[in-house]
Design a protein around this motif. Structure first.
Motif, short mmCIF file in Angstrom:
data_model
loop_
_atom_site.label_atom_id
_atom_site.label_comp_id
_atom_site.label_asym_id
_atom_site.label_seq_id
_atom_site.Cartn_x
_atom_site.Cartn_y
_atom_site.Cartn_z
N ALA A 167 51.51 44.83 39.42
CA ALA A 167 50.54 45.35 40.39
C ALA A 167 50.59 46.87 40.49
O ALA A 167 49.57 47.52 40.73
N ASP A 168 51.77 47.45 40.27
CA ASP A 168 51.92 48.90 40.47
C ASP A 168 51.27 49.72 39.37
O ASP A 168 50.93 50.89 39.60
N GLU A 169 51.08 49.15 38.17
CA GLU A 169 50.59 49.98 37.06
C GLU A 169 49.21 50.56 37.35
O GLU A 169 48.97 51.74 37.10
N PHE A 170 48.32 49.76 37.89
CA PHE A 170 46.97 50.24 38.21
C PHE A 170 46.64 50.11 39.70
O PHE A 170 45.49 50.27 40.08
N GLY A 171 47.63 49.80 40.51
CA GLY A 171 47.36 49.61 41.93
C GLY A 171 46.48 48.40 42.18
O GLY A 171 45.55 48.46 42.99
N GLU A 172 46.79 47.29 41.51
CA GLU A 172 45.96 46.09 41.59
C GLU A 172 46.58 45.08 42.56
O GLU A 172 47.57 44.40 42.23
N GLY A 173 45.99 44.95 43.72
CA GLY A 173 46.50 44.02 44.71
C GLY A 173 46.35 42.57 44.33
O GLY A 173 47.04 41.70 44.87
N PHE A 174 45.43 42.29 43.39
CA PHE A 174 45.18 40.91 42.98
C PHE A 174 45.96 40.52 41.74
O PHE A 174 45.78 39.44 41.19
N ALA A 175 46.87 41.39 41.28
CA ALA A 175 47.68 41.04 40.12
C ALA A 175 48.47 39.77 40.41
O ALA A 175 49.06 39.63 41.48
N PRO A 176 48.46 38.79 39.49
CA PRO A 176 49.06 37.49 39.79
C PRO A 176 50.58 37.54 39.80
O PRO A 176 51.21 38.37 39.13
N THR A 177 51.16 36.61 40.54
CA THR A 177 52.61 36.43 40.54
C THR A 177 52.99 35.51 39.38
O THR A 177 52.14 34.87 38.76
N ASN A 178 54.28 35.42 39.10
CA ASN A 178 54.72 34.56 38.01
C ASN A 178 54.40 33.09 38.29
O ASN A 178 54.11 32.31 37.38
N GLY A 179 54.44 32.71 39.56
CA GLY A 179 54.12 31.34 39.90
C GLY A 179 52.70 30.97 39.54
O GLY A 179 52.41 29.83 39.16
N TYR A 180 51.79 31.93 39.68
CA TYR A 180 50.39 31.69 39.33
C TYR A 180 50.20 31.73 37.82
O TYR A 180 49.44 30.97 37.24
N GLY A 181 50.93 32.64 37.17
CA GLY A 181 50.84 32.77 35.72
C GLY A 181 49.97 33.94 35.33
O GLY A 181 49.12 34.40 36.09
N ASP A 182 50.18 34.45 34.11
CA ASP A 182 49.50 35.67 33.70
C ASP A 182 48.64 35.50 32.46
O ASP A 182 48.30 36.48 31.81
N LEU A 183 48.27 34.27 32.11
CA LEU A 183 47.31 34.02 31.04
C LEU A 183 46.37 32.91 31.46
O LEU A 183 46.79 31.92 32.06
N LEU A 184 45.10 33.07 31.11
CA LEU A 184 44.14 31.99 31.31
C LEU A 184 44.19 31.07 30.10
O LEU A 184 44.40 31.52 28.97
N GLY A 185 43.98 29.79 30.32
CA GLY A 185 44.10 28.81 29.25
C GLY A 185 42.80 28.54 28.52
O GLY A 185 41.79 29.21 28.71
N HIS A 186 42.83 27.53 27.66
CA HIS A 186 41.67 27.06 26.90
C HIS A 186 41.05 25.87 27.63
O HIS A 186 41.72 25.17 28.40
N SER A 187 39.79 25.59 27.32
CA SER A 187 39.12 24.40 27.85
C SER A 187 38.45 23.64 26.71
O SER A 187 38.03 24.23 25.71
N LEU A 188 38.36 22.32 26.89
CA LEU A 188 37.70 21.46 25.93
C LEU A 188 36.74 20.57 26.71
O LEU A 188 37.12 19.97 27.72
N TYR A 189 35.50 20.47 26.26
CA TYR A 189 34.48 19.78 27.01
C TYR A 189 34.06 18.48 26.33
O TYR A 189 34.33 18.27 25.14
N PHE A 190 33.40 17.62 27.09
CA PHE A 190 32.85 16.39 26.53
C PHE A 190 31.51 16.10 27.19
O PHE A 190 31.25 16.50 28.32
#
Length: 800
Positions: free
Chosen positions: A182-205
């Motif tokens: 959060a400190d690098e760019f002053g981002e209050g919405f930077a995620p915690t480790n519990g939330y995780g720091d990568l978005l995943g993939h999705s597969l549809y049907f």
């Protein structure tokens, strides 16, 4: 017959290609970059590792294309991206309003192969980069498994639009994966480790109802015990499929580049387990006749590598809408982060926080900071993880890709490097040429000196003086707050009148609101308030609503009748109504021309008259949330995360979303012929359009020059409704041609000779290339009204 005896080894066939611009990756960003570059005259090689173009938008993944419009769920009015991506979305809506993903493929392929300057290599994967020096890419090597051919592609500039950044990675470009502190760019919405720091993939049907019983035997690898393993399993139903189930997401705790095949298999397990649950749990009897029609074979990726440019856009830039001198694009999707555990998380599938308006994307985010001739396009641009939550969506990627393609063509033609265009005259040229080709850049307005229309005097046969949006027979119950978004000139605010009906004596509370930032449409600044007393029905005399207001156009309007209001829906009335025509005078001044909201606060006892008339640059809004992209009608973030609190004021989708009947005294009048050479080709602080008087049977605008001009190309920008998101698949759209769009027009020279005659237009941008240049002292543009209740409008005329 070809015969070959035994050999120690054989080389693959190898084709050597040279280009001005090499584009790696044929998703929407890469395809739009290639088209944009090719249309400048650059020779382009477009390398795509899949059998079709479009990436996540293609029939292989089937995600809808969205950007700043955000399903019409934010306050970004008229925010759909312009240029090539607009051309694609408008064409898809025209040909494919049902949202068939196979048709999306055909349109994108058609647009690319129609460009003679593009060499398209499908099913061709880049696997090697050679460098001419430590900081310069010289060539890429790629292999096509379908024709067993190796390609070596040389170019002075490269565009990496590959999603995972294969060229940048192999070339040694600086990149990041995962979230910044959060400190690098002053981002209050930077995620915690519990939330995780990568978005995943999705597969549809996709599913379909066969009309007869269908059995389903799941494959052995289908996930068992969905109820125990997927916390949100109760959200599954038989009505949603495809990307409506975007939250079937996985992989945020893995390596989203090298673990993609593993992630795909585990998503297959989930998908077939979900369908087993729907078909065989007994909880969905309506699924008895349903079957699986399609299951994705490659996942839709959200996040992997993000590359570093000379600037890294971040949360505060989006929320505070930072103005950049080098802006070339924009975004407006919410900052949209997902829990890394995806479908297996007990958290909501996403957390979305919107800005009050669109934000600029600076050019310095679109090239590598350490590989001199490498442009970045798509989701790999230079953005923090938090900002990436918004910049990653496809229409935003495509729009920035257009800027990259055009910039790359300039670099190739003039022997420049990407950084050379980041300031000064080169930057201004890039911005000016982008705007001239339909690229909207918020708050950047540069005239093109080559545009002959800038030197013309413009007159018009008529122009709209909006005195009234005439009433129809339907009413709107004020179960929610409603507003009319209207353009006002600097000075005294006009007096407004509306037709109101009340079940009992009550008060109608009205507010005049504007945005705290010019060019936004979030009405967060209260200018004035008024309270109007409404009489009980027995105490007032009937009003003939037809005679009570000057009509915007000639239209028969029945006198309305009483009916019970319900649920904010229009209430049809035919006889015996006693409407009150009530005047609202805010007795207020505004300092500069801008949009304002005339807001009617919720009162279930009150109904307002609707109008069947639509026109460019005027909308009805309601204070409600869109559950696709927001949790409620007011965005209320936790304290300390750097996100604004504000109310959503949203239009309704057609065929609903009619205007409120209203009068304006004095009439609204910012729609003359002079608009044709001034503002952007969309409403911003004003409609920025010439709008004809709807009673004019033959509206026309005339450009006149003192001396004859030689003209070879004419560009007309029409209103294909930049407020409509035009989702590419699944949603469906009620019309093929936007109701504001002029279908028919003629262009004539000073002798009356017809230079162009079009009867079936549906596109925003019409470019008329004359077979031979004409020399003329005037051009007459004759327009046909789209409908009796919708006057003809034209944003812009350019002549070259």
């Amino acid at each position: 017959m070809l015969k070959s005896g035994p050999q120690n080894e054989r080389d693959l066939k190898c084709d050597h290609l040279t280009a001005d611009v090499a584009v790696v990756g044929g998703g929407l960003a890469g395809a739009c970059a290639a088209i944009a570059a090719a249309r400048t005259g650059a020779k382009v090689v477009l390398i795509q590792d899949r059998p079709v173009l479009g990436g996540n938008a293609s029939s292989e993944v089937r995600l809808w294309v969205l950007g700043a419009t955000s399903h019409m769920g934010n306050n970004n009015r008229w925010a759909r991206e312009g240029g090539v991506i607009d051309e694609l979305l408008v064409e898809n809506t025209y040909r494919n309003p049902e949202g068939n993903p196979l048709i999306v493929d055909t349109i994108l392929l058609e647009k690319v192969v129609k460009e003679p300057n593009i060499t398209l290599l499908l099913n061709t994967a880049v696997f090697e980069v050679t460098k001419s020096d430590a900081d310069t890419v010289g060539a890429v090597r790629a292999f096509c498994s379908q024709n067993s051919t190796m390609y070596e592609v040389e170019a002075p500039v490269f565009i990496d639009a590959s999603g995972d950044g294969i060229v940048g990675f192999m070339a040694g470009a600086a990149f990041r994966m995962g979230a910044e502190d959060a400190d690098e760019f002053g981002e209050g919405f930077a995620p915690t480790n519990g939330y995780g720091d990568l978005l995943g993939h999705s597969l549809y049907f996709y599913t379909k109802d066969t009309g007869r019983p269908v059995k389903f035997t799941p494959p052995s690898y289908a996930l068992q015990d969905i109820e125990a393993k997927v916390p949100r399993y109760r959200s599954f139903n038989t009505k949603e499929h495809g990307c409506q189930l975007w939250w079937i997401e996985h992989g945020g705790r893995l390596d989203t580049v090298h673990d993609t095949e593993r992630i795909k298999w585990e998503l297959w397990q989930v998908v077939y387990g979900v369908w087993d649950h729907i078909k065989n749990s007994g909880e969905f009897p309506e699924a008895e006749s349903m079957t699986l029609e399609w299951v994705g074979t490659i996942p839709g990726k959200r996040e992997s590598r993000r590359f570093e440019g000379d600037y890294m856009i971040h949360q505060r830039d989006l929320v505070e809408q930072t103005r950049f001198d080098d802006a070339v694009s924009y975004g407006g999707w919410a900052i949209d982060l997902h829990p890394a555990d995806g479908v297996f998380s007990d958290r909501p599938g996403c957390t979305q926080w919107h800005s009050k308006g669109v934000y600029q994307v600076p050019y310095r985010c679109l090239y590598s900071r350490n590989i001199n001739n490498l442009f970045l396009a798509g989701r790999i641009i230079s953005a923090s993880h938090v900002a990436f939550g918004s910049t990653r969506v496809m229409a935003t990627c495509a729009h920035a890709g257009q800027a990259v393609g055009h910039a790359a063509a300039i670099c190739a033609a003039e022997g420049k490097l990407p950084r050379d265009l980041s300031a000064g005259d080169d930057l201004r040229r890039l911005q000016r040429e982008l705007i001239g080709r339909g690229q909207y850049i918020p708050h950047v307005h540069l005239e093109d000196e080559a545009d002959l229309a800038q030197r013309a005097t413009i007159s018009a046969s008529s122009e709209l003086k909006l005195a009234s949006l005439p009433p129809c027979r339907d009413q709107l119950a004020l179960d929610d707050a409603w507003a009319m978004l209207v353009p006002l000139e600097a000075g005294r605010v006009p007096r407004f009148s509306v037709w109101a009906d009340a079940d009992e004596a009550t008060e109608l509370q009205v507010e005049l609101r504007t945005s705290s930032r010019l060019g936004n449409f979030t009405p967060d600044r209260l200018l004035a308030q008024a309270t109007v007393s409404l009489q009980a029905p027995a105490d007032r005399e009937p009003i003939d609503v037809t005679a009570a207001a000057p009509a915007m156009a000639m239209a028969a309007v029945k006198r309305a009748g009483t009916a019970a209001a319900h649920g904010g829906a229009p209430v049809a009335n035919d006889v015996g109504l006693k409407d009150e025509l009530v005047e609202i005078d805010f007795n207020s001044l505004i300092g500069e021309a801008q949009y304002a909201c005339v807001c009617f606060k919720a009162n279930p006892a009150v109904r307002l008259r609707l109008s069947d008339h639509r026109l460019t640059g005027v909308l009805a809004l309601t204070q409600r949330g869109n559950d696709k992209v927001a949790k409620g009608r007011v965005q209320e973030p936790p304290a300390g995360i750097g996100i604004d609190t504000f109310a959503f004021w949203l239009p309704k989708r057609r065929p609903g979303g009619r205007n409120l009947a209203m009068t304006f005294d004095p009439p609204l009048a910012q729609t003359g012929g002079e608009q044709l050479t001034q503002g952007p080709s969309r409403p911003t602080t004003q409609p920025n359009a010439y709008i004809a008087d709807p009673t004019d049977p033959n509206p026309a605008a005339v450009l006149t020059w003192r001396e004859a001009q030689t003209i070879g190309r004419i560009v007309l920008d029409f209103d294909a409704d930049f407020d409509h998101p035009m989702e590419s698949v699944l949603m469906g759209h009620p019309e093929r041609v936007m109701p504001f769009c002029v279908r028919g027009y003629r262009v004539l020279d000073d002798t009356g000779r017809t230079l162009a005659h079009v009867t079936d237009n549906h596109q925003t941008r019409n470019t008329i290339e004359l077979p031979e240049p004409v020399t003329t002292k005037s051009l007459r543009i004759e327009l046909a009204h789209p409908a009796p209740t919708t006057p003809a409008a034209l944003f812009r005329v350019r002549c070259y």
